[in-house]
Design an enzyme around this catalytic site. Structure first.
Site, mmCIF file in Angstrom:
data_model
loop_
_atom_site.group_PDB
_atom_site.id
_atom_site.type_symbol
_atom_site.label_atom_id
_atom_site.label_comp_id
_atom_site.label_asym_id
_atom_site.label_seq_id
_atom_site.Cartn_x
_atom_site.Cartn_y
_atom_site.Cartn_z
ATOM 1 N N CYS A 273 0.837 -1.360 -0.106
ATOM 2 C CA CYS A 273 0.524 -0.013 0.079
ATOM 3 C C CYS A 273 1.471 1.132 -0.109
ATOM 4 C CB CYS A 273 -1.155 0.065 0.510
ATOM 5 S SG CYS A 273 -1.824 -1.723 1.283
ATOM 6 N N ALA A 274 2.137 1.028 -0.532
ATOM 7 C CA ALA A 274 2.480 2.200 -1.191
ATOM 8 C C ALA A 274 2.110 3.505 -1.129
ATOM 9 C CB ALA A 274 3.779 1.971 -1.946
ATOM 10 N N GLY A 277 4.215 6.907 -2.516
ATOM 11 C CA GLY A 277 5.855 6.750 -1.962
ATOM 12 C C GLY A 277 6.793 7.780 -0.669
ATOM 13 N N GLY A 278 5.644 8.495 -0.772
ATOM 14 C CA GLY A 278 6.385 9.102 1.184
ATOM 15 C C GLY A 278 7.222 8.482 1.807
ATOM 16 N N LYS A 279 6.851 7.645 2.446
ATOM 17 C CA LYS A 279 7.034 6.575 2.967
ATOM 18 C C LYS A 279 8.428 5.241 2.523
ATOM 19 C CE LYS A 279 3.027 6.646 5.739
ATOM 20 N NZ LYS A 279 2.131 7.798 4.929
ATOM 21 N N ASP A 297 1.314 -0.734 -4.841
ATOM 22 C CA ASP A 297 0.176 -0.348 -4.777
ATOM 23 C C ASP A 297 -1.078 -0.877 -5.888
ATOM 24 O OD1 ASP A 297 -0.819 2.027 -2.997
ATOM 25 O OD2 ASP A 297 -1.828 2.267 -4.705
ATOM 26 N N ASP A 342 1.469 0.423 5.511
ATOM 27 C CA ASP A 342 0.395 1.812 6.054
ATOM 28 C C ASP A 342 -0.860 1.267 5.456
ATOM 29 O OD1 ASP A 342 0.502 4.372 6.445
ATOM 30 O OD2 ASP A 342 0.417 4.758 5.068
ATOM 31 N N CYS A 395 -3.689 6.392 9.649
ATOM 32 C CA CYS A 395 -3.392 7.763 10.157
ATOM 33 C C CYS A 395 -5.069 7.842 10.455
ATOM 34 C CB CYS A 395 -2.986 8.522 8.909
ATOM 35 S SG CYS A 395 -4.318 7.758 7.814
#
Length: 456
Positions: A273-274, A277-279, A297, A342, A395
């Site tokens: 679940c990228a 791509g921030g993480k 993703d 995530d 989140c």
């Protein structure tokens, strides 16, 4: 021949008209505010900086205060509020928002502009819009609000503009004072945090580079990779610091997810679940661009954004794969040192940044997300090698999506043990050993994280 400036002005949208158009698409199509605003602000239809600022304020302010605005409308409309067409509601909401929450817009201008928007978009309702707004203006100081002493849940929901079901849950969990504090913070503009790209620079040099371009910043409180911008930075993406890949916009709590995973150079890492791509890209920076990251993703467009960002940031170890994270290819089984999930979630920890979510999520959705998260976590576990680490993050701020998912996973996976994270500031680890942040406590988005080790 000179262009007809009158015709040119007619083609340009007004900030109030554009705000109503965006709000309509959010309500009618399930769209999100940020990408819609980006489209308008990146174009030429609204050129004046003050108009661009007004558009942003009207969209986010109206979404944040919608519950309170609807209470006002319902008390000045003689019919059934629920029968009002969505465009009419949003014209009234933006008009009343200006009357109550802006001090630089004259009341007559707010009313007249709202009527003008109605005449253009839904002319049959222009008279109604005019009558309601003028009535609100006349009786502005006489509005009867719910009384806290009689019904705290109703009063908080209306005055602080949150759905009643969510307020009631928070009252049961946190009490009146903290619920009010949470709602108040959710109605504020979040700080602009950026992550410094450790592959190219240090925090100190990034702060200096931004200062040289007129943007002041300070080091973040919790993330050792983060800085918080302390001056308006509308042109951040045009700075050399951004173009050269020194920084990436990312909330401070989101930056801590990669630290939770704590990948080491040379390891093999799987990011399920990228998204954009921030993480993922932060993981690569912590690995010093050595090793391998597989980013998966469901949405190919997000993976394209990830690849573009990797180029800007100088990341070379990420390989993207479109696909469903609930399926585990044979080649992935037991093959990764670190796996990050995530998970898709309600997003209720991001209500400052995404205020439309509060009006979209219903209690039944939490269980739907929980079922998806449980399936994804079971699938993610299959890819962890013996001795490897598995990180689960959201989140969200609801137990259904967080600790309940973790408990269910551990009950069915005796090979895994939950461990306390080492790369997270101690004040962000709760009494149960979970990584947890809240906007009203920490000034970040609301995040949750759990870390597991595979024993055999």
């Amino acid at each position: 021949m000179e262009p007809d400036m009158t015709e040119e002005r007619k083609k340009q949208k007004t900030p109030r008209g554009a705000a109503v158009e965006i709000l309509n698409r959010i309500d009618q199509q399930g769209a999100h505010a940020e990408p819609l605003l980006d489209v308008f602000l990146s174009g030429t239809e609204i050129r004046n900086p003050q108009d661009r600022g007004l558009l942003t304020e009207l969209v986010y302010g109206t979404l944040r205060m919608r519950g309170r605005l609807d209470w006002i409308i319902a008390r000045h409309y003689r019919g059934d509020f629920s029968t009002l067409e969505i465009p009419v509601r949003n014209i009234l909401r933006t008009g009343i928002y200006q009357l109550f929450f802006t001090d630089r817009i004259p009341a007559f201008a707010a009313v007249n502009e709202a009527v003008a928007v109605a005449k253009k978009g839904c002319p049959a309702a222009a008279g109604l819009v005019n009558a309601i707004l003028r009535n609100v203006l006349r009786k502005k100081e006489q509005i009867a609000w719910p009384e806290m002493a009689k019904d705290p849940g109703k009063a908080i929901a209306v005055l602080h503009s949150h759905p009643r079901w969510l307020v009631d849950r928070w009252l049961d969990r946190y009490g009146i004072d903290e619920t009010i504090a949470a709602c108040q913070v959710n109605n504020t503009i979040p700080p602009l945090a950026v992550r410094v790209n450790g592959l190219k620079t240090s925090r100190e040099k990034a702060v200096a580079a931004l200062a040289a371009e007129g943007i002041t910043a300070q080091t973040a409180r919790f993330s050792q990779d983060g800085i918080i911008l302390t001056t308006p930075a509308a042109g951040l993406r045009e700075t050399a610091a951004f173009r050269d890949g020194l920084i990436r916009v990312q909330d401070e709590a989101s930056q801590l997810v990669a630290r939770l995973c704590a990948p080491q150079p040379g390891e093999r890492v799987l990011d399920l679940c990228a998204g954009a791509g921030g993480k993922t890209l932060h993981l690569a920076a912590l690995m010093k661009n050595r090793g391998e990251i597989i980013a998966i993703d469901l949405h190919l467009d997000k993976l394209r954004l990830l690849a573009a960002e990797a180029g800007r940031l100088g990341v070379t170890i990420v390989e993207t794969h479109p696909g469903n994270a609930t399926g585990t290819p044979a080649a992935f089984r037991g093959a990764f040192d670190r796996v990050l999930l995530d998970a898709p979630c309600s997003g209720l920890g991001t209500l400052r940044r995404n205020p439309e979510i509060r009006w979209r999520i219903a209690p039944a959705d939490l269980e739907k997300y929980s079922q998806i998260q449980r399936r994804l976590l079971r699938s993610a576990a299959l890819s962890v090698k013996p001795g490897g680490r598995l990180a689960y993050t959201t989140c969200a701020v609801t137990p259904e999506e967080n600790e309940n998912v973790v408990a269910d996973f551990l009950a069915g996976h005796p090979a895994f043990t939950r461990i306390s994270p080492e790369g997270i500031p101690p004040e962000l680890i709760d009494a149960d050993g979970f990584f947890r942040t809240f906007p009203h406590r920490h000034g970040t988005d609301g995040f949750f994280g759990a870390l597991f080790i595979r024993n055999i």
